[in-house]
Design an enzyme around this catalytic site. Structure first.
Site, mmCIF file in Angstrom:
data_model
loop_
_atom_site.group_PDB
_atom_site.id
_atom_site.type_symbol
_atom_site.label_atom_id
_atom_site.label_comp_id
_atom_site.label_asym_id
_atom_site.label_seq_id
_atom_site.Cartn_x
_atom_site.Cartn_y
_atom_site.Cartn_z
ATOM 1 N N GLY A 149 125.120 -30.321 -9.373
ATOM 2 C CA GLY A 149 126.522 -29.758 -8.910
ATOM 3 C C GLY A 149 126.736 -27.956 -9.225
ATOM 4 O O GLY A 149 126.411 -27.590 -10.011
ATOM 5 N N ASN A 150 128.196 -27.533 -9.438
ATOM 6 C CA ASN A 150 128.550 -26.491 -10.183
ATOM 7 C C ASN A 150 130.091 -26.203 -10.162
ATOM 8 O O ASN A 150 131.129 -26.906 -9.499
ATOM 9 C CB ASN A 150 128.072 -24.995 -9.874
ATOM 10 C CG ASN A 150 128.585 -24.364 -8.521
ATOM 11 O OD1 ASN A 150 130.140 -24.524 -8.185
ATOM 12 N ND2 ASN A 150 127.429 -24.699 -7.050
#
Ligand code: CTP
Length: 217
Positions: free
Chosen positions: A21-22
């Site tokens: 993810g980020n």
């Protein structure tokens, strides 16, 4: 007037307990949803995983998704009927080639993951954009910011692109404030001051509405 907004990160699963993810929180996208609704627009907010509560306005319909593929499906379902598209999501460019059914066990000292490219939501929808529809993209660049943002604007058929600053303290991921520069296809540039994401959102909505064929929702 109907606005399609993408916001937040995407999570790309690796196994039942892990994902790639980020650090996007969704704050800018959610603030834009509230700001469009405050101007009377109907908003579909397609959001990746975010801690933020659904915007309270009855004019905002929030669709929660996890992966880029799910975000694309939800956005594509709404895009043809929307007057304005705003792509504020930080979509993962790649996902694991394989999603393990069981939790991956630790083995060697190193581990290599194979990743495959995700759909580019903005660029793919841009292919079917009608002339009266208005598309806005976001970009976060670290080198040659204006040139890269201009390139994305043309490649993804955006009418405007919002360039996030990484150089300014208090701007970007996780912060409540942001400093942005807006570019249009004609090369016109508008610089915003460092201000709250809610104020940036109101300013962006004003700027977008002023550029629509019919400027009030
Ligand atoms: N975007 C999207 N789908 C993707 C990647 C990006 O819709 N798979 C949208 C973002 O929401 C943003 C714009 O495209 O509005 C630019 O995103 P960015 O990540 O900066 O662009 P990339 O094409 O992924 O370029 P880079 O190589 O710099 O990552």
């Amino acid at each position: 007037m109907h606005v399609l907004l993408t916001a937040g990160p995407t999570y790309e699963p690796l196994d039942p307990v892990r994902f790639l993810g980020n650090r996007s929180t969704g704050k800018m996208g959610y603030a834009l949803a509230e700001a469009f609704a405050a101007q009377g627009a109907e908003v579909t907010l397609v959001s990746g995983p975010s801690q933020l509560p659904d915007p309270a306005s009855p004019r905002v319909r929030t669709v929660r998704v996890e992966t880029a593929a799910e975000m694309f499906a939800a956005a594509a379902a709404v895009a043809p009927g929307a007057d304005v598209w705003v792509f504020a999501a930080a979509v993962a460019d790649y996902r694991p080639a394989q999603v393990a059914v069981e939790k991956i066990k630790k083995s060697g000292d190193t581990m290599t993951l194979e990743l495959v490219k995700n759909v580019d939501i903005a660029a793919t929808l841009g292919q079917s954009k009608r002339p009266e529809q208005f598309a806005v993209g976001f970009a976060l660049e670290t080198t040659n910011e204006l040139a890269h943002a201009q390139g994305k604007l043309h490649r993804k058929k955006f009418d405007l692109i919002v360039l996030n600053s990484l150089r300014d303290a208090g701007a970007g991921f996780g912060h409540d404030t942001n400093k942005v520069t807006v570019l249009d296809a004609a090369g016109q540039i508008v610089n915003f001051e460092l201000q709250s994401k809610a104020d940036v959102a109101r300013g962006l909505v004003r700027l977008i509405l002023a550029r629509l064929p019919i400027s009030t929702p």
